[in-house]
Design an enzyme around this catalytic site. Structure first.
Site, short mmCIF file in Angstrom:
data_model
loop_
_atom_site.label_atom_id
_atom_site.label_comp_id
_atom_site.label_asym_id
_atom_site.label_seq_id
_atom_site.Cartn_x
_atom_site.Cartn_y
_atom_site.Cartn_z
N GLN A 122 103.96 93.49 62.90
CA GLN A 122 103.93 92.12 63.02
C GLN A 122 102.39 91.65 63.85
O GLN A 122 102.83 92.20 64.96
CB GLN A 122 104.81 91.04 63.38
N GLY A 123 100.78 92.29 63.34
CA GLY A 123 99.57 92.05 64.07
C GLY A 123 99.66 90.58 64.48
O GLY A 123 98.72 90.00 64.25
N TYR A 124 100.66 89.91 65.45
CA TYR A 124 99.96 88.84 65.87
C TYR A 124 99.62 88.24 67.29
O TYR A 124 98.39 88.33 67.96
CB TYR A 124 101.10 87.68 65.63
N SER A 125 99.72 88.41 68.23
CA SER A 125 99.90 88.86 69.93
C SER A 125 98.58 89.52 69.69
O SER A 125 99.00 90.84 70.30
CB SER A 125 101.39 88.78 70.60
N SER A 157 106.62 95.57 67.44
CA SER A 157 107.35 95.93 67.61
C SER A 157 107.22 97.06 66.21
O SER A 157 106.92 96.82 65.62
CB SER A 157 108.44 95.31 67.24
N GLU A 240 111.67 83.55 60.81
CA GLU A 240 111.70 84.30 61.55
C GLU A 240 113.09 83.73 61.68
O GLU A 240 114.39 83.96 62.39
CB GLU A 240 111.05 84.29 62.89
N SER A 358 107.14 81.80 74.24
CA SER A 358 108.24 82.09 75.68
C SER A 358 108.92 80.50 75.94
O SER A 358 108.59 79.42 74.97
CB SER A 358 106.68 82.38 76.54
N GLU A 360 108.47 78.03 77.63
CA GLU A 360 107.83 76.81 78.58
C GLU A 360 107.09 77.11 76.66
O GLU A 360 107.44 75.17 76.67
CB GLU A 360 106.82 77.39 79.42
#
Length: 375
Positions: A122-125, A157, A240, A358, A360
């Site tokens: 997965q190429g997100y962050s 990952s 997810e 996260s 938060e």
């Protein structure tokens, strides 16, 4: 015979024969274990029809009900089967292609996922777009019949083993935030793609930095319309929270049992404070299961929003409890530097409240989008 009974019998037979040595391999903090036997296991699952159970039969699935999918994931976890290498393909990009893909994309990408032949990441962050995903800066431009991609992704990952990556990138010059993003399907094994493992607290590397420097993918590998990337990406994130979480909780229960057993061996079970924490952990795991079952209803409501926050905070507390019941021995690695299972649980669970949003950020989303509170 019910699907649960069929799955239980098949898993018992398969994991007692050729794949007996693969039992229990992999998982959070242990993805370095047994790549080749686990990849062979993915193909074995696909060959016998135990992948993609909820998919249409046309693409290799069984069109199984939610109840049957839950049953399989629970039996899979109880059998101690290897951690899945194909979960990102089966659980995230596969359903997204089913929803947004063209017929040609479905015919090209879904069968190899079902057969366990192609693995995905997965190429997100990105370094400046983690929890704030809308700040994506990776860019792609059309060059003839190809998209040309430049940028960096992080915390990717299983990228070291993946054949394909779904990449959220900016395709409209001057666009900002949620606008001008597109969702591309990109082959990993090509010039212009560099994967650099990131060493974790556990000393292993299951996630990576990925650099795109002129990497290419065919124009037809755009999923959805140009500029529609945010909508497609949010649909992927919705998958997810699927039925596999019920299997995940079986694994959590196994970890909790190990913590309780360690508490008995060390005498920590006699400490009333630690004993109270153990009981509370068991109760909260039961609540987690009940909430997960409620979320599988078509009319599921706000409980969907709390899933990731709840399980990640619970699991991190379990890691802290695992360390507490070990006492001083938990502070020292083995003679060869190897970590014990409970030490690995403590260290790796620190990441649970960070990745995939996260805590938060999750609380803000619940407050603003679910409860309607002001920003």
């Amino acid at each position: 015979m019910s699907l649960r009974e069929e799955a239980r019998a098949w898993l018992e037979e398969s994991l007692g024969g050729e794949f007996a040595a693969a039992r229990g391999l992999g998982g959070p903090g242990r993805e370095h274990e047994g790549f080749e036997p686990r990849r062979a296991w993915e193909r074995h699952l696909g060959e016998h029809g135990w992948t993609c159970l909820g998919w249409p039969r046309r693409y290799g699935g069984r069109a199984a009900s939610i109840a049957d999918q839950v049953a399989f994931h629970e039996e899979y976890a109880r059998a101690g089967a290897p951690a899945r290498l194909g979960l990102i393909g089966e659980g995230l990009i596969g359903p997204t292609i089913l929803e947004y893909g063209t017929d040609a994309q479905k015919e090209r990408f879904l069968p190899p996922i079902q057969r366990g032949e192609e693995l995905w990441c997965q190429g997100y962050s990105e370094p400046e777009a983690g929890s704030d995903l809308a700040n994506v800066q990776t860019r792609a431009r059309l060059d003839g019949g190809d998209w040309v991609i430049t940028g960096q992704k992080v915390w990717t990952s299983l990228a070291q083993w993946a054949d394909w990556c779904f990449v959220l990138c900016r395709t409209e010059e001057g666009s900002r935030r949620h606008h001008g993003l597109s969702y591309l399907l990109v082959p990993m094994r090509q010039p212009g793609v560099e994967v650099r493992p990131i060493v974790q607290l556990t000393g292993t590397s299951e996630f990576n930095e990925v650099f795109f420097d002129g990497a290419r993918t065919a124009a037809g590998n755009l999923l959805g319309a140009p500029g529609e990337g945010w909508r497609v990406a949010m649909a992927t994130l919705g998958y997810e929270r699927g039925v596999s979480t019920l299997g995940q909780q079986i694994g959590f229960g196994r970890e909790l049992a190990e913590v309780v057993e360690m508490a008995r061996r060390t005498g920590a079970i006699d400490d009333p404070v630690l004993r109270d924490r153990l009981v509370r952990s068991w109760l909260e795991l039961r609540i987690m299961r009940l909430n997960a079952l409620r979320m599988l209803r078509p009319e599921a409501g706000p409980e969907v929003s709390i899933a990731k926050l709840y399980w990640s905070e619970w699991h991190r507390r379990l890691g802290e409890l695992a360390q507490a019941v070990q006492g001083r021995a938990g502070l020292v690695a083995g003679a060869d530097g190897e970590l014990g299972e409970l030490q690995r649980l403590y260290l790796f669970s620190r990441a649970d409240t960070i990745y995939a949003g996260s805590s938060e950020i999750q609380r803000n989303l619940i407050a603003e989008r679910t409860l309607g509170l002001p920003r």
